[in-house]
Write an enzyme that holds these catalytic residues in place. Structure first.
Site, PDB file in Angstrom:
ATOM      1  N   THR A  79       8.951  -7.956   1.485  1.00 25.70           N
ATOM      2  CA  THR A  79       7.621  -7.489   1.803  1.00 25.70           C
ATOM      3  C   THR A  79       7.759  -7.349   3.567  1.00 25.70           C
ATOM      4  O   THR A  79       8.411  -8.198   3.991  1.00 25.70           O
ATOM      5  CB  THR A  79       6.639  -8.207   1.460  1.00 25.70           C
ATOM      6  N   SER A 107      13.060  -8.373   4.036  1.00 29.91           N
ATOM      7  CA  SER A 107      12.929  -6.819   4.150  1.00 29.91           C
ATOM      8  C   SER A 107      13.701  -6.276   5.339  1.00 29.91           C
ATOM      9  O   SER A 107      13.650  -7.205   6.466  1.00 29.91           O
ATOM     10  CB  SER A 107      11.401  -6.614   3.898  1.00 29.91           C
ATOM     11  N   GLN A 128      17.125  -6.532   1.767  1.00 26.76           N
ATOM     12  CA  GLN A 128      16.627  -5.377   1.060  1.00 26.76           C
ATOM     13  C   GLN A 128      16.913  -4.382   1.991  1.00 26.76           C
ATOM     14  O   GLN A 128      16.492  -4.610   3.508  1.00 26.76           O
ATOM     15  CB  GLN A 128      15.236  -5.737   0.613  1.00 26.76           C
ATOM     16  N   TYR A 130      16.406  -0.593   3.712  1.00 29.76           N
ATOM     17  CA  TYR A 130      15.872   0.811   3.813  1.00 29.76           C
ATOM     18  C   TYR A 130      16.770   1.449   4.551  1.00 29.76           C
ATOM     19  O   TYR A 130      17.111   1.172   5.554  1.00 29.76           O
ATOM     20  CB  TYR A 130      14.317   0.764   4.750  1.00 29.76           C
ATOM     21  N   THR A 155      16.554  -0.273  -1.794  1.00 34.40           N
ATOM     22  CA  THR A 155      15.244   0.349  -2.164  1.00 34.40           C
ATOM     23  C   THR A 155      15.224   1.847  -1.992  1.00 34.40           C
ATOM     24  O   THR A 155      15.647   2.567  -1.006  1.00 34.40           O
ATOM     25  CB  THR A 155      13.910  -0.377  -1.321  1.00 34.40           C
ATOM     26  N   ARG A 164      -0.973   6.108   2.168  1.00 33.63           N
ATOM     27  CA  ARG A 164      -1.956   4.658   1.969  1.00 33.63           C
ATOM     28  C   ARG A 164      -3.322   4.918   2.733  1.00 33.63           C
ATOM     29  O   ARG A 164      -3.291   4.760   3.938  1.00 33.63           O
ATOM     30  CB  ARG A 164      -1.020   3.571   2.494  1.00 33.63           C
ATOM     31  N   LYS A 249      16.601  -1.026  -6.134  1.00 34.32           N
ATOM     32  CA  LYS A 249      15.377  -1.202  -6.291  1.00 34.32           C
ATOM     33  C   LYS A 249      14.654   0.134  -6.384  1.00 34.32           C
ATOM     34  O   LYS A 249      15.025   0.934  -5.637  1.00 34.32           O
ATOM     35  CB  LYS A 249      14.803  -2.264  -5.252  1.00 34.32           C
ATOM     36  N   HIS A 273       6.776  -0.163  -6.144  1.00 38.10           N
ATOM     37  CA  HIS A 273       6.575  -0.483  -4.754  1.00 38.10           C
ATOM     38  C   HIS A 273       5.229  -1.071  -4.817  1.00 38.10           C
ATOM     39  O   HIS A 273       4.227  -0.796  -3.946  1.00 38.10           O
ATOM     40  CB  HIS A 273       6.700   0.516  -3.917  1.00 38.10           C
ATOM     41  N   ASP A 302       9.562  -6.043 -10.924  1.00 41.43           N
ATOM     42  CA  ASP A 302       8.162  -6.596 -10.039  1.00 41.43           C
ATOM     43  C   ASP A 302       7.232  -5.433 -10.235  1.00 41.43           C
ATOM     44  O   ASP A 302       7.003  -4.679 -10.934  1.00 41.43           O
ATOM     45  CB  ASP A 302       8.616  -6.597  -8.590  1.00 41.43           C
ATOM     46  N   ARG A 306       0.971 -11.427 -11.387  1.00 38.89           N
ATOM     47  CA  ARG A 306      -0.078 -12.274 -10.632  1.00 38.89           C
ATOM     48  C   ARG A 306      -0.222 -13.682 -11.490  1.00 38.89           C
ATOM     49  O   ARG A 306      -0.794 -14.649 -10.817  1.00 38.89           O
ATOM     50  CB  ARG A 306      -1.382 -12.032 -10.692  1.00 38.89           C
ATOM     51  N   ARG A 326       2.823  -9.215  -3.535  1.00 39.36           N
ATOM     52  CA  ARG A 326       1.438  -9.938  -2.883  1.00 39.36           C
ATOM     53  C   ARG A 326       1.186 -11.298  -3.357  1.00 39.36           C
ATOM     54  O   ARG A 326       0.249 -11.818  -2.707  1.00 39.36           O
ATOM     55  CB  ARG A 326       0.346  -8.961  -3.791  1.00 39.36           C
TER      56      ARG A 326
END
Length: 375
Positions: A79, A107, A128, A130, A155, A164, A249, A273, A302, A306, A326
């Site tokens: 993250t 990340s 991870q 990018y 990823t 967003r 991923k 994601h 993922d 929760r 999260r």
């Protein structure tokens, strides 16, 4: 609030401590956030089929993953911008993961560098990636290799940034823009603001000083756009570059999972994601069983997890590991490293309790007969 007893309690505490723009960045997703909510509803639609008259007086959560014995089939998901939630947030997450002996995944967009995390934690560390620019990606891979990271995760689900809308409304980004509204929000959340003043505004640590003389790389970083040309041939290039475990991923289509492993990936991570990229996307759990049937390599998952019961459902349906995103960030934002440790305790306890009530003494004995799915 008294001591949290579930992850949702930590979400409420995070909302109280964080300014709205920061909480929205953590909590929000793409467009109308239909995909975000669907991840949860898909998991909730799966029902247990418990077995009775089974000796569950002794239970085990332990499992094998990539040649390592883990105390539970969990890892800390990659993250970004965690230093915005809590000072040195990546380090707090890494140390908590090490305490529970589960992998921590750093990340590319972290606010602590590859090397800082390697130095602060004795636990297993995955990186991870990018791909913003191929030459920069090669440098990052080399740094992770030199720092002792055991697994590389590519990823694939960010050809462009998701829309967003919460972030757009709040004008959220790094560096933080100190508008009058942001200043007022900071004043209304003094604990967070004092931490920011004390520790400074976090930065994307892995990009600091990256090839300052390379104009192409600098242009890519300034535009904050991913390499949208990264394709199957590029995956072969990355496979040759990385000598250890390689996971891909962001996979949803089971045929993509199959092709990844045929091209040399050691496994895949089904993910949308967390609903942050493509809205109204299928939930990863909906494609899990088919993906597992098409490859003999590990399938992890993922997005939306929760509860410990969610983890048990995924393992019963064939996943070999679950990444927590999260769920742990809410705890980090509320109470820092201690919060993450407690959140992991809650997840371990919920998994154990679910196994007992399901009539399954070992998580390694789970199979599809313990659940009923509408997919």
């Amino acid at each position: 609030m008294r001591k949290p007893i579930k992850i949702e309690d930590y979400r409420h505490l995070a909302r109280q401590r964080l300014p709205r723009m920061v909480f929205d960045y953590l909590d929000g997703a793409a467009e109308d956030e239909i995909g975000l909510n669907h991840n949860r509803s898909a998991l909730e639609s799966i029902r247990f089929n418990p077995k009775r008259l089974v000796d569950v007086s002794q239970r085990s959560l332990a499992t094998n993953l990539f040649g390592k014995r883990l105390p539970a089939p969990l890892a800390v998901a990659p993250t970004g911008l965690n230093g915005v939630f809590w000072p040195k947030g990546d380090l707090a997450l890494a140390r908590a993961a090490a305490k529970f002996d589960i992998p921590f995944i750093l990340s590319t967009a972290s606010t602590a560098s590859i090397e800082e995390v390697a130095q602060c934690s004795s636990g297993e560390k995955w990186f991870q990636l990018y791909v913003v620019h191929r030459r920069l990606a090669k440098q990052l891979v080399g740094r992770a290799l030199n720092a002792g990271y055991t697994t590389l995760i590519l990823t694939t689900d960010i050809a462009v940034n998701g829309l967003r809308e919460r972030d757009l409304r709040n004008d959220f980004g790094l560096p933080i823009r100190y508008t009058p509204r942001v200043m007022l929000d900071g004043c209304l959340h003094p604990r967070w603001s004092l931490d920011l003043l004390r520790h400074g505004v976090p930065e994307l640590a892995n990009f600091k000083g990256a090839d300052a003389q390379d104009t192409e790389i600098q242009a890519a970083l300034l535009s904050r756009q991913m390499d949208a040309s990264f394709d199957w041939e590029a995956l072969k290039w990355l496979r040759e570059l990385w000598p250890h475990t390689l996971l891909v991923k962001g996979i949803i289509d089971p045929l993509d999972a199959q092709r990844c492993t045929e091209l040399g990936a050691d496994g895949v991570i089904l993910s949308n994601h967390g609903g942050r990229q493509l809205d109204t996307c299928l939930a990863p759990i909906e494609r899990l069983e088919e993906a597992v049937s098409l490859t003999d390599k590990p399938v992890l998952i993922d997005s939306g997890f929760r509860r410990g019961a969610d983890v048990v459902k995924a393992i019963a349906m064939g996943a070999q590991g679950v990444l927590l995103g999260r769920a742990l960030l809410y705890a980090l934002a509320a109470k820092g490293e201690a919060g993450v440790e407690h959140a992991l305790e809650l997840m371990f306890s919920e998994i154990d309790r679910t196994l007992a009530n399901l009539g399954c003494a070992s998580i390694e004995d789970l199979n599809g007969d313990y659940v009923r799915s509408p997919f």
